[in-house]
Write a protein that holds these residues in place. Structure first.
Motif, mmCIF file in Angstrom:
data_model
loop_
_atom_site.group_PDB
_atom_site.id
_atom_site.type_symbol
_atom_site.label_atom_id
_atom_site.label_comp_id
_atom_site.label_asym_id
_atom_site.label_seq_id
_atom_site.Cartn_x
_atom_site.Cartn_y
_atom_site.Cartn_z
ATOM 1 N N GLU A 1 -7.219 -14.186 -11.965
ATOM 2 C CA GLU A 1 -8.592 -13.696 -11.893
ATOM 3 C C GLU A 1 -9.347 -14.400 -10.767
ATOM 4 O O GLU A 1 -9.231 -15.611 -10.576
ATOM 5 C CB GLU A 1 -9.320 -13.936 -13.214
ATOM 6 N N GLU B 1 -7.770 -4.752 -19.128
ATOM 7 C CA GLU B 1 -8.278 -3.572 -18.425
ATOM 8 C C GLU B 1 -7.698 -3.491 -17.012
ATOM 9 O O GLU B 1 -7.331 -2.414 -16.544
ATOM 10 C CB GLU B 1 -9.799 -3.598 -18.380
ATOM 11 N N ALA B 2 -7.619 -4.620 -16.333
ATOM 12 C CA ALA B 2 -7.028 -4.646 -14.989
ATOM 13 C C ALA B 2 -5.564 -4.192 -15.038
ATOM 14 O O ALA B 2 -5.104 -3.449 -14.153
ATOM 15 C CB ALA B 2 -7.142 -6.040 -14.389
ATOM 16 N N MET C 1 -14.554 -7.747 -16.170
ATOM 17 C CA MET C 1 -13.434 -6.950 -16.606
ATOM 18 C C MET C 1 -12.347 -7.894 -17.135
ATOM 19 O O MET C 1 -11.920 -8.799 -16.438
ATOM 20 C CB MET C 1 -12.908 -6.131 -15.412
ATOM 21 N N LYS D 1 -13.011 -5.524 -9.708
ATOM 22 C CA LYS D 1 -13.735 -5.470 -10.979
ATOM 23 C C LYS D 1 -14.850 -4.439 -10.973
ATOM 24 O O LYS D 1 -15.381 -4.101 -12.028
ATOM 25 C CB LYS D 1 -14.313 -6.852 -11.316
ATOM 26 N N ASP D 2 -15.204 -3.914 -9.785
ATOM 27 C CA ASP D 2 -16.280 -2.922 -9.708
ATOM 28 C C ASP D 2 -15.804 -1.504 -9.998
ATOM 29 O O ASP D 2 -16.565 -0.551 -9.919
ATOM 30 C CB ASP D 2 -16.982 -2.979 -8.345
ATOM 31 N N GLY D 3 -14.522 -1.347 -10.320
ATOM 32 C CA GLY D 3 -13.998 -0.034 -10.674
ATOM 33 C C GLY D 3 -13.453 0.764 -9.503
ATOM 34 O O GLY D 3 -12.964 1.873 -9.693
ATOM 35 N N TRP E 1 -9.009 -8.895 -9.741
ATOM 36 C CA TRP E 1 -7.797 -9.481 -10.314
ATOM 37 C C TRP E 1 -6.646 -9.226 -9.346
ATOM 38 O O TRP E 1 -6.610 -8.177 -8.696
ATOM 39 C CB TRP E 1 -7.431 -8.794 -11.635
#
Length: 92
Positions: A34, A5-6, A1, A67-69, A39
């Motif tokens: 990161e 996006e973060a 990611m 980062k896995d959503g 993040w």
């Protein structure tokens, strides 16, 4: 990611959590970091930046964005943030 996006995820999360406050959130990408699985995203409010008044921003102005959503996390305020981040980063 990517960082962008973060930052978007953090902004959306903050808008939802603080929907009844009049905060204008300012993302601070230059202070974000990161890690392997997440993040750390720093932010502030324009109201705090403009006035220096600590009551015009959340007490904790850092979010952990996985980062896995999954949903962003607040670091605990009762222990050093660096300890929390190190523990998260060490998890398999």
């Amino acid at each position: 990611m990517p960082l962008e996006e973060a930052l978007e995820i953090a902004q959306a999360f903050l808008q939802k959590v603080y929907k009844y406050n009049d905060y204008t959130f300012v993302m601070l990408p230059e202070l974000s970091q990161e890690y392997r699985k997440f993040w750390t995203v720093r932010f502030d409010t324009q109201e705090h930046i403009d006035t220096g008044d600590m009551t015009k921003a959340p007490m904790v102005r850092l979010l952990v964005v996985p980062k896995d959503g999954s949903s962003p996390l607040w670091p605990p305020s009762a222990r050093p943030t660096s300890d929390f981040i190190a523990k998260l980063d060490a998890e398999p």
